[in-house]
Every structure is written in structure tokens, then in C-alpha cells.
Scaffold this motif. Structure first.
Motif, PDB file in Angstrom:
ATOM      1  N   ASP A   9      29.790  14.840  -5.395  1.00 25.57           N
ATOM      2  CA  ASP A   9      29.107  15.174  -4.153  1.00 25.57           C
ATOM      3  C   ASP A   9      28.395  13.951  -3.594  1.00 25.57           C
ATOM      4  OD1 ASP A   9      29.508  18.107  -4.116  1.00 25.57           O
ATOM      5  OD2 ASP A   9      28.374  17.996  -5.981  1.00 25.57           O
ATOM      6  N   SER A  10      28.223  13.962  -2.285  1.00 24.61           N
ATOM      7  CA  SER A  10      27.444  12.942  -1.596  1.00 24.61           C
ATOM      8  C   SER A  10      26.392  13.675  -0.784  1.00 24.61           C
ATOM      9  CB  SER A  10      28.359  12.139  -0.669  1.00 24.61           C
ATOM     10  OG  SER A  10      27.606  11.235   0.099  1.00 24.61           O
ATOM     11  N   ILE A  11      25.165  13.158  -0.765  1.00 23.53           N
ATOM     12  CA  ILE A  11      24.111  13.826  -0.002  1.00 23.53           C
ATOM     13  C   ILE A  11      23.331  12.819   0.829  1.00 23.53           C
ATOM     14  CG2 ILE A  11      23.852  15.730  -1.640  1.00 23.53           C
ATOM     15  CD1 ILE A  11      21.290  14.340  -2.623  1.00 23.53           C
ATOM     16  N   ASN A  12      22.707  13.320   1.896  1.00 24.05           N
ATOM     17  CA  ASN A  12      21.862  12.499   2.745  1.00 24.05           C
ATOM     18  C   ASN A  12      20.850  13.414   3.409  1.00 24.05           C
ATOM     19  OD1 ASN A  12      21.676  11.196   5.873  1.00 24.05           O
ATOM     20  ND2 ASN A  12      21.355   9.798   4.168  1.00 24.05           N
ATOM     21  N   ALA A  13      19.599  12.962   3.504  1.00 22.06           N
ATOM     22  CA  ALA A  13      18.555  13.751   4.150  1.00 22.06           C
ATOM     23  C   ALA A  13      18.403  13.330   5.597  1.00 22.06           C
ATOM     24  CB  ALA A  13      17.232  13.570   3.414  1.00 22.06           C
ATOM     25  N   GLY A  17      13.394  15.187   7.273  1.00 21.84           N
ATOM     26  CA  GLY A  17      13.289  15.712   5.922  1.00 21.84           C
ATOM     27  C   GLY A  17      13.450  17.207   5.792  1.00 21.84           C
ATOM     28  N   THR A  18      13.791  17.894   6.879  1.00 16.30           N
ATOM     29  CA  THR A  18      13.938  19.352   6.797  1.00 16.30           C
ATOM     30  C   THR A  18      15.356  19.784   6.466  1.00 16.30           C
ATOM     31  OG1 THR A  18      14.351  19.516   9.166  1.00 16.30           O
ATOM     32  CG2 THR A  18      12.058  19.718   8.442  1.00 16.30           C
ATOM     33  N   ILE A  31      25.225  21.944   5.358  1.00 19.66           N
ATOM     34  CA  ILE A  31      23.885  21.597   5.810  1.00 19.66           C
ATOM     35  C   ILE A  31      22.924  22.560   5.127  1.00 19.66           C
ATOM     36  CG2 ILE A  31      22.398  21.187   7.799  1.00 19.66           C
ATOM     37  CD1 ILE A  31      25.108  19.614   7.824  1.00 19.66           C
ATOM     38  N   TRP A  32      21.913  21.999   4.473  1.00 17.15           N
ATOM     39  CA  TRP A  32      20.974  22.788   3.684  1.00 17.15           C
ATOM     40  C   TRP A  32      19.562  22.670   4.255  1.00 17.15           C
ATOM     41  CZ3 TRP A  32      23.317  25.292  -0.412  1.00 17.15           C
ATOM     42  CH2 TRP A  32      24.566  24.811  -0.805  1.00 17.15           C
ATOM     43  N   ASP A  33      18.828  23.767   4.195  1.00 16.12           N
ATOM     44  CA  ASP A  33      17.416  23.774   4.546  1.00 16.12           C
ATOM     45  C   ASP A  33      16.629  23.337   3.309  1.00 16.12           C
ATOM     46  OD1 ASP A  33      14.701  25.333   4.444  1.00 16.12           O
ATOM     47  OD2 ASP A  33      15.236  25.203   6.567  1.00 16.12           O
ATOM     48  N   THR A  34      15.792  22.298   3.445  1.00 18.08           N
ATOM     49  CA  THR A  34      15.088  21.776   2.272  1.00 18.08           C
ATOM     50  C   THR A  34      13.983  22.705   1.773  1.00 18.08           C
ATOM     51  OG1 THR A  34      13.617  20.476   3.680  1.00 18.08           O
ATOM     52  CG2 THR A  34      15.555  19.357   2.783  1.00 18.08           C
ATOM     53  N   ASN A  59      19.277   9.885  14.992  1.00 19.27           N
ATOM     54  CA  ASN A  59      18.614  10.923  15.790  1.00 19.27           C
ATOM     55  C   ASN A  59      18.833  12.332  15.236  1.00 19.27           C
ATOM     56  OD1 ASN A  59      21.224  11.623  16.535  1.00 19.27           O
ATOM     57  ND2 ASN A  59      21.028  10.893  18.639  1.00 19.27           N
ATOM     58  N   GLY A  60      19.603  12.460  14.153  1.00 17.17           N
ATOM     59  CA  GLY A  60      19.827  13.754  13.513  1.00 17.17           C
ATOM     60  C   GLY A  60      20.813  14.663  14.221  1.00 17.17           C
ATOM     61  N   LYS A  61      21.448  14.206  15.295  1.00 17.37           N
ATOM     62  CA  LYS A  61      22.361  15.049  16.067  1.00 17.37           C
ATOM     63  C   LYS A  61      23.800  14.999  15.569  1.00 17.37           C
ATOM     64  CE  LYS A  61      19.753  14.722  20.368  1.00 17.37           C
ATOM     65  NZ  LYS A  61      19.799  14.310  21.774  1.00 17.37           N
TER      66      LYS A  61
END
Length: 168
Positions: A9-13, A17-18, A31-34, A59-61
């Protein structure tokens, strides 16, 4: 049997941070809710090659994904649509990092020992940086200046700093 060199797996916040995005060998991005730990959304492509790298845009978009099919994809976070596909580099075996650069380029390492720079909008390869002697697995870009750091594997074991040359 060939040994798979990529992590599962690969992850990125996301910057706030949400949210966390994860990519997996099953070819899905989630996409996960922290705060709750719940999966909010699953991004599914047409052919689902193993996802070896994921990253939120500054920008998180948008979400940038790398897959073991020699393609980097840019996804719209809101509607889960693939907006652009970047090709030209080699990525079939390792987890190769990619990055956004100055809001105008996509930068990635490659299994052909080079660093590739694409125009974010046109998807054109603008530059191929040569100088490593092994697979370039890591790249990172300065947030405001045209500086790239790249790192290569065992036969190279170097980190190179690439700076835009100034006009004389």
C-alpha cells in the motif's frame, strides 16, 4: 516466480490532515477520514493496475497516482474521474515516487534511471534528467523554487539536486 518489489500500500495525508488517500495492489485508491477511520470514497479506474504511489495535490483537490503500468494519473478528488494520464517513463516493478512542482509540472522517477518532467496541462514530457545509474525511486520538489531532489537505488545510492539554470 518473480518477487514483487513494491510495497502493498501507499498512503498520503491531505494538507489539512483530515483525509488520507491510500493506493493498493488491488488497483484501488481509497479516501479515508482520519477522525473516524471510515472509507469515504473509492476511486476505481478502467483496468485497475496495481497502485504503487498516491499523493494529494497541494490544494487537496486532486490525487496523483502511480501504477505498475508505466502511467501516472491525475484524478479529480470530488468526482473520482481521471483527468490526465502521463506516460513516457518506465514503472513496472518498483514504487516510484512522483510530485507536483510549482503548480505547473509533474515530476517522477523511472526504472530507466531518469527523472521525467511533464507539463501538468498538456501531458507533454518537457525534460528527461539523466545522471543516475540505477532506478530513480524517489523525487521531491521544492515548494516554491525550481529545485528537484532525486534518489536512486542500490547500484547508484545517490541523491541528486537539480536546479533550473539561470540565463547568462
Amino acid at each position: 516466480r518473480q518477487r514483487q518489489m513494491c510495497i502493498r500500500d501507499s498512503i498520503n495525508a491531505e494538507y489539512g490532515g483530515t483525509l488520507i488517500v491510500s493506493g493498493s495492489y488491488d488497483g484501488l485508491c481509497r479516501i479515508w477520514d482520519t477522525s473516524s477511520g471510515q472509507c469515504l470514497k473509492t476511486i476505481i479506474g478502467d483496468d485497475n493496475p496495481p497502485v504503487s504511489f498516491v499523493k494529494f495535490s497541494p490544494n487537496g483537490k486532486y490525487i496523483l497516482t502511480g501504477a505498475l503500468d508505466n502511467k501516472i494519473r491525475l484524478w479529480n478528488f470530488n468526482n473520482s474521474k481521471c483527468l490526465k494520464t502521463y506516460t513516457g517513463h518506465k514503472n513496472e516493478k518498483y514504487c516510484i515516487f512522483s510530485s507536483f512542482a510549482s503548480g505547473r509540472w509533474i515530476v517522477s522517477g523511472s526504472e530507466d534511471n531518469n527523472v521525467y518532467i511533464w507539463d501538468l496541462q498538456t501531458k507533454e514530457v518537457l525534460q528527461k534528467l539523466e545522471g543516475h545509474s540505477d532506478v530513480v525511486i524517489a523525487v521531491s520538489c521544492h515548494p516554491s523554487e525550481n529545485i528537484i531532489a532525486s534518489g536512486a537505488m542500490k547500484n547508484d545510492r545517490t541523491v541528486k539536486i537539480w536546479k533550473e539554470e539561470s540565463a547568462p
